[in-house]
Design a protein around this motif. Structure first.
Motif, PDB file in Angstrom:
ATOM      1  N   UNK A  75       0.814  -1.307   0.131  1.00 18.12           N
ATOM      2  CA  UNK A  75       0.047   0.045  -0.033  1.00 18.12           C
ATOM      3  C   UNK A  75       0.663   1.097   0.025  1.00 18.12           C
ATOM      4  N   UNK A  76       0.442   2.357  -0.839  1.00 18.75           N
ATOM      5  CA  UNK A  76       1.366   3.550  -0.754  1.00 18.75           C
ATOM      6  C   UNK A  76       0.820   4.369   0.279  1.00 18.75           C
ATOM      7  N   UNK A  77       1.724   4.768   1.020  1.00 19.67           N
ATOM      8  CA  UNK A  77       1.557   5.844   2.113  1.00 19.67           C
ATOM      9  C   UNK A  77       1.118   7.280   1.421  1.00 19.67           C
ATOM     10  N   UNK A  78       0.271   7.838   1.748  1.00 18.35           N
ATOM     11  CA  UNK A  78      -0.041   9.235   1.145  1.00 18.35           C
ATOM     12  C   UNK A  78       0.732  10.179   1.203  1.00 18.35           C
ATOM     13  N   UNK A  79       1.158  10.491   2.564  1.00 17.02           N
ATOM     14  CA  UNK A  79       2.092  11.548   2.962  1.00 17.02           C
ATOM     15  C   UNK A  79       3.458  11.270   2.250  1.00 17.02           C
ATOM     16  N   UNK A  80       4.058   9.875   2.535  1.00 16.19           N
ATOM     17  CA  UNK A  80       5.213   9.586   1.994  1.00 16.19           C
ATOM     18  C   UNK A  80       5.505   9.643   0.425  1.00 16.19           C
ATOM     19  N   UNK A  81       4.465   9.351  -0.208  1.00 15.00           N
ATOM     20  CA  UNK A  81       4.090   9.608  -1.686  1.00 15.00           C
ATOM     21  C   UNK A  81       4.461  10.982  -1.992  1.00 15.00           C
ATOM     22  N   UNK A  82       3.667  11.747  -1.352  1.00 16.95           N
ATOM     23  CA  UNK A  82       3.487  13.420  -1.850  1.00 16.95           C
ATOM     24  C   UNK A  82       4.797  14.061  -1.501  1.00 16.95           C
ATOM     25  N   UNK A  95      -4.049   4.205  -3.619  1.00 16.45           N
ATOM     26  CA  UNK A  95      -3.101   3.899  -2.599  1.00 16.45           C
ATOM     27  C   UNK A  95      -2.782   2.268  -2.616  1.00 16.45           C
ATOM     28  N   UNK A  96      -4.018   1.601  -3.003  1.00 20.59           N
ATOM     29  CA  UNK A  96      -3.715   0.080  -3.212  1.00 20.59           C
ATOM     30  C   UNK A  96      -4.990  -0.390  -3.932  1.00 20.59           C
TER      31      UNK A  96
END
Length: 193
Positions: free
Chosen positions: A1-8, A52-53
């Protein structure tokens, strides 16, 4: 799963915590079941979503009712009703979850209001548009310059996970061929190894 804050923060490292907080205030977490539609042809919606997933596909119906897949969006990809957002017209495509999908959704107009007051968010917006433009040109080039077999080989090299996650009929449609042609291509390639 992609972590939103980390992605941005990874993709747009110039954004501050305050910028991220502004964006977080207008986000909505959404979950779709496999087969559920996020955007339906004819909708007038200004939603953009970061996956995210899960996995989604954009597709059109032809006049005879066939489905033509034009895009897949997976973890870390952004999907939306581009005809609505950029032309203020009803969606021309459908966006359907192929797997259970979790995403964060933002209203494009709400986001552009933030960009008018915040130059860093405007820079993120322009970066996103540039990336979307580059991907669209790559897709056009792929269809213009490469044979179906070359497109399949490129997909195999660059996005092998799609071959495991996407039904063959949707892959074939995405490549611009029938599922029978895709079977032949796969057989030819497997015998060359």
């Amino acid at each position: 799963m992609v972590d939103f804050q980390n992605f941005v923060s990874t993709r747009f490292s110039f954004l501050t915590e305050q910028d991220l907080q502004q964006v977080a205030e207008i986000l909505e977490l959404k979950q779709l079941k496999a087969g559920e539609v996020f955007i339906r042809e004819g909708d007038l919606t200004y939603k953009l979503a970061l996956v995210l997933e899960g996995l989604l596909r954009n597709f059109h119906f032809t006049e005879n009712g066939d489905e033509k897949t034009v895009l897949f969006s997976w973890e870390g990809e952004i999907v939306g009703g581009y005809n609505c957002i950029f032309h203020n017209q009803p969606a021309k495509e459908n966006v359907e979850a192929l797997e259970p999908t979790t995403m964060v959704v933002i209203n494009y107009h709400d986001f552009t209001k933030l960009t008018q007051k915040n130059p860093r968010l405007l820079q993120a917006h322009l970066t996103f548009l540039e990336q979307a433009f580059v991907e669209a040109i790559k897709r056009i080039d792929d269809f213009t310059l490469n044979s179906p077999e070359e497109r399949y080989i490129r997909l195999l090299k660059e996005k092998p996970f799609l071959l495991q996650r996407v039904p063959q009929k949707h892959l074939a449609s995405f490549l611009g061929i029938t599922h029978i042609s895709l079977s032949r291509i796969r057989k030819r390639i497997s015998t060359k190894k």
